[in-house]
Design a protein around this motif. Sequence first.
Motif, mmCIF file in Angstrom:
data_model
loop_
_atom_site.group_PDB
_atom_site.id
_atom_site.type_symbol
_atom_site.label_atom_id
_atom_site.label_comp_id
_atom_site.label_asym_id
_atom_site.label_seq_id
_atom_site.Cartn_x
_atom_site.Cartn_y
_atom_site.Cartn_z
ATOM 1 N N GLU A 94 -12.165 4.203 -17.990
ATOM 2 C CA GLU A 94 -12.091 5.797 -17.431
ATOM 3 C C GLU A 94 -11.034 5.869 -16.158
ATOM 4 O OE1 GLU A 94 -16.593 7.765 -18.302
ATOM 5 O OE2 GLU A 94 -16.489 6.349 -15.963
ATOM 6 N N ASN A 95 -11.042 4.260 -15.271
ATOM 7 C CA ASN A 95 -9.825 4.400 -14.541
ATOM 8 C C ASN A 95 -8.950 3.531 -14.701
ATOM 9 O OD1 ASN A 95 -10.613 5.343 -11.527
ATOM 10 N ND2 ASN A 95 -13.113 4.581 -12.449
ATOM 11 N N GLY A 96 -8.011 3.877 -16.365
ATOM 12 C CA GLY A 96 -7.036 2.996 -17.235
ATOM 13 C C GLY A 96 -6.734 1.682 -16.852
ATOM 14 N N LEU A 97 -8.519 1.324 -16.379
ATOM 15 C CA LEU A 97 -7.239 -0.693 -15.936
ATOM 16 C C LEU A 97 -7.673 -1.567 -18.018
ATOM 17 C CD1 LEU A 97 -9.689 -1.249 -12.804
ATOM 18 C CD2 LEU A 97 -7.371 -1.117 -13.297
ATOM 19 N N LYS A 98 -6.735 -2.366 -18.587
ATOM 20 C CA LYS A 98 -7.185 -2.868 -19.459
ATOM 21 C C LYS A 98 -6.857 -4.030 -19.545
ATOM 22 C CE LYS A 98 -2.653 -1.252 -20.192
ATOM 23 N NZ LYS A 98 -1.986 -0.840 -19.187
ATOM 24 N N HIS A 99 -6.933 -5.324 -20.223
ATOM 25 C CA HIS A 99 -6.641 -6.626 -20.399
ATOM 26 C C HIS A 99 -5.768 -6.856 -19.088
ATOM 27 C CE1 HIS A 99 -7.209 -10.101 -21.533
ATOM 28 N NE2 HIS A 99 -6.328 -10.603 -22.424
ATOM 29 N N LYS A 100 -6.111 -7.116 -18.392
ATOM 30 C CA LYS A 100 -4.749 -8.758 -17.412
ATOM 31 C C LYS A 100 -3.876 -7.077 -17.111
ATOM 32 C CE LYS A 100 -2.262 -10.930 -19.695
ATOM 33 N NZ LYS A 100 -1.714 -12.396 -20.397
ATOM 34 N N ASP A 101 -4.642 -6.298 -16.051
ATOM 35 C CA ASP A 101 -4.037 -5.237 -15.175
ATOM 36 C C ASP A 101 -4.288 -5.822 -13.971
ATOM 37 O OD1 ASP A 101 -3.098 -3.433 -16.994
ATOM 38 O OD2 ASP A 101 -4.726 -1.696 -16.878
ATOM 39 N N ALA A 102 -3.676 -5.800 -13.271
ATOM 40 C CA ALA A 102 -3.568 -6.724 -11.498
ATOM 41 C C ALA A 102 -3.269 -5.398 -10.418
ATOM 42 C CB ALA A 102 -1.913 -6.892 -11.449
ATOM 43 N N ILE A 103 -4.478 -5.234 -10.397
ATOM 44 C CA ILE A 103 -4.659 -4.334 -8.401
ATOM 45 C C ILE A 103 -4.537 -5.024 -7.613
ATOM 46 C CG2 ILE A 103 -6.096 -2.511 -10.002
ATOM 47 C CD1 ILE A 103 -9.167 -3.288 -9.480
ATOM 48 N N ARG A 104 -4.428 -4.659 -6.633
ATOM 49 C CA ARG A 104 -4.539 -5.271 -5.270
ATOM 50 C C ARG A 104 -5.503 -4.663 -3.994
ATOM 51 N NH1 ARG A 104 -2.374 -10.203 -4.933
ATOM 52 N NH2 ARG A 104 -1.972 -9.855 -2.744
ATOM 53 N N PHE A 105 -5.864 -4.543 -2.740
ATOM 54 C CA PHE A 105 -5.976 -3.600 -1.975
ATOM 55 C C PHE A 105 -5.538 -4.131 -0.338
ATOM 56 C CE2 PHE A 105 -9.474 -6.854 -2.283
ATOM 57 C CZ PHE A 105 -10.578 -7.000 -1.186
ATOM 58 N N ARG A 106 -5.561 -3.065 0.527
ATOM 59 C CA ARG A 106 -5.724 -3.435 1.829
ATOM 60 C C ARG A 106 -6.866 -2.689 2.239
ATOM 61 N NH1 ARG A 106 -0.141 -1.864 2.125
ATOM 62 N NH2 ARG A 106 0.544 -4.076 1.733
ATOM 63 N N ALA A 107 -6.601 -3.289 3.486
ATOM 64 C CA ALA A 107 -7.281 -2.218 4.316
ATOM 65 C C ALA A 107 -6.667 -2.362 5.728
ATOM 66 C CB ALA A 107 -8.240 -3.784 4.297
ATOM 67 N N PRO A 108 -6.564 -1.283 6.106
ATOM 68 C CA PRO A 108 -5.521 -0.573 7.339
ATOM 69 C C PRO A 108 -6.180 -1.276 8.897
ATOM 70 C CG PRO A 108 -6.477 1.463 5.679
ATOM 71 C CD PRO A 108 -6.623 -0.137 5.286
ATOM 72 N N GLY A 109 -5.981 -1.759 9.270
ATOM 73 C CA GLY A 109 -6.083 -2.831 10.827
ATOM 74 C C GLY A 109 -6.480 -4.289 10.614
ATOM 75 N N LEU A 110 -6.621 -4.556 8.884
ATOM 76 C CA LEU A 110 -7.238 -6.202 8.775
ATOM 77 C C LEU A 110 -5.746 -7.239 8.398
ATOM 78 C CD1 LEU A 110 -10.056 -5.122 7.042
ATOM 79 C CD2 LEU A 110 -9.070 -6.516 9.896
ATOM 80 N N THR A 111 -4.902 -7.592 9.018
ATOM 81 C CA THR A 111 -3.817 -8.987 8.939
ATOM 82 C C THR A 111 -4.199 -9.810 8.914
ATOM 83 O OG1 THR A 111 -2.985 -8.472 10.536
ATOM 84 C CG2 THR A 111 -2.493 -6.609 8.744
ATOM 85 N N GLY A 112 -4.599 -10.348 7.914
ATOM 86 C CA GLY A 112 -5.159 -11.681 7.835
ATOM 87 C C GLY A 112 -6.447 -12.472 9.718
ATOM 88 N N ILE A 113 -6.320 -13.442 9.362
ATOM 89 C CA ILE A 113 -7.269 -14.104 10.377
ATOM 90 C C ILE A 113 -6.610 -13.801 12.152
ATOM 91 C CG2 ILE A 113 -7.965 -16.491 10.858
ATOM 92 C CD1 ILE A 113 -8.544 -17.232 8.207
ATOM 93 N N LYS A 114 -7.382 -12.841 12.755
ATOM 94 C CA LYS A 114 -6.060 -13.204 14.110
ATOM 95 C C LYS A 114 -5.316 -12.687 13.899
ATOM 96 C CE LYS A 114 -8.912 -16.266 15.780
ATOM 97 N NZ LYS A 114 -9.230 -17.218 16.960
ATOM 98 N N GLY A 115 -4.648 -11.705 12.930
ATOM 99 C CA GLY A 115 -3.349 -10.543 12.454
ATOM 100 C C GLY A 115 -2.555 -11.482 12.027
ATOM 101 N N SER A 116 -2.874 -13.036 11.345
ATOM 102 C CA SER A 116 -2.329 -13.499 11.091
ATOM 103 C C SER A 116 -1.091 -12.861 10.271
ATOM 104 C CB SER A 116 -2.155 -14.832 10.434
ATOM 105 O OG SER A 116 -3.431 -14.794 9.625
ATOM 106 N N PHE A 117 -1.008 -12.378 9.895
ATOM 107 C CA PHE A 117 -0.432 -11.645 8.635
ATOM 108 C C PHE A 117 1.427 -11.353 9.308
ATOM 109 C CE2 PHE A 117 1.827 -9.339 5.739
ATOM 110 C CZ PHE A 117 2.430 -9.635 4.328
ATOM 111 N N SER A 118 0.256 -10.782 10.654
ATOM 112 C CA SER A 118 1.924 -9.052 11.095
ATOM 113 C C SER A 118 2.135 -9.352 11.614
ATOM 114 C CB SER A 118 0.780 -8.415 12.410
ATOM 115 O OG SER A 118 0.093 -9.612 12.889
#
Length: 118
Positions: A94-118
Amino acid sequence: MSVVALEPYSFPAKDVRENFPAPLLYIGWEDHLLFCAPFCLPLPPDMPFGAIAAAVLPGIYGYHPDFAKIDWSTVQWFKSGQPWSPDPARSLAENGLKHKDAIRFRAPGLTGIKGSFS
């Protein structure tokens, strides 16, 4: 890198929906380099989208120290690279997801272990 076939290159695809127990869904966590690529999971199309955060993601991302800090009410979702607002009460289909779709999520304020991505 492109491929040039020297002979006819015709055969049935092996990754069609019928060859898996459920449609495949790729799920990735933005800004977390501990995971080199999205996970590919067979998930039933009638599963509520909200079950992804509650029942699926803890099993694959739960050992990351940032996972317990996620405020799911602020998570930003992306579908095929575009911002997306899924309804947690509706099913994956119902959310429009079908076989082999790709989704990602981002959690604001969290950028890897001890901010390693920032």
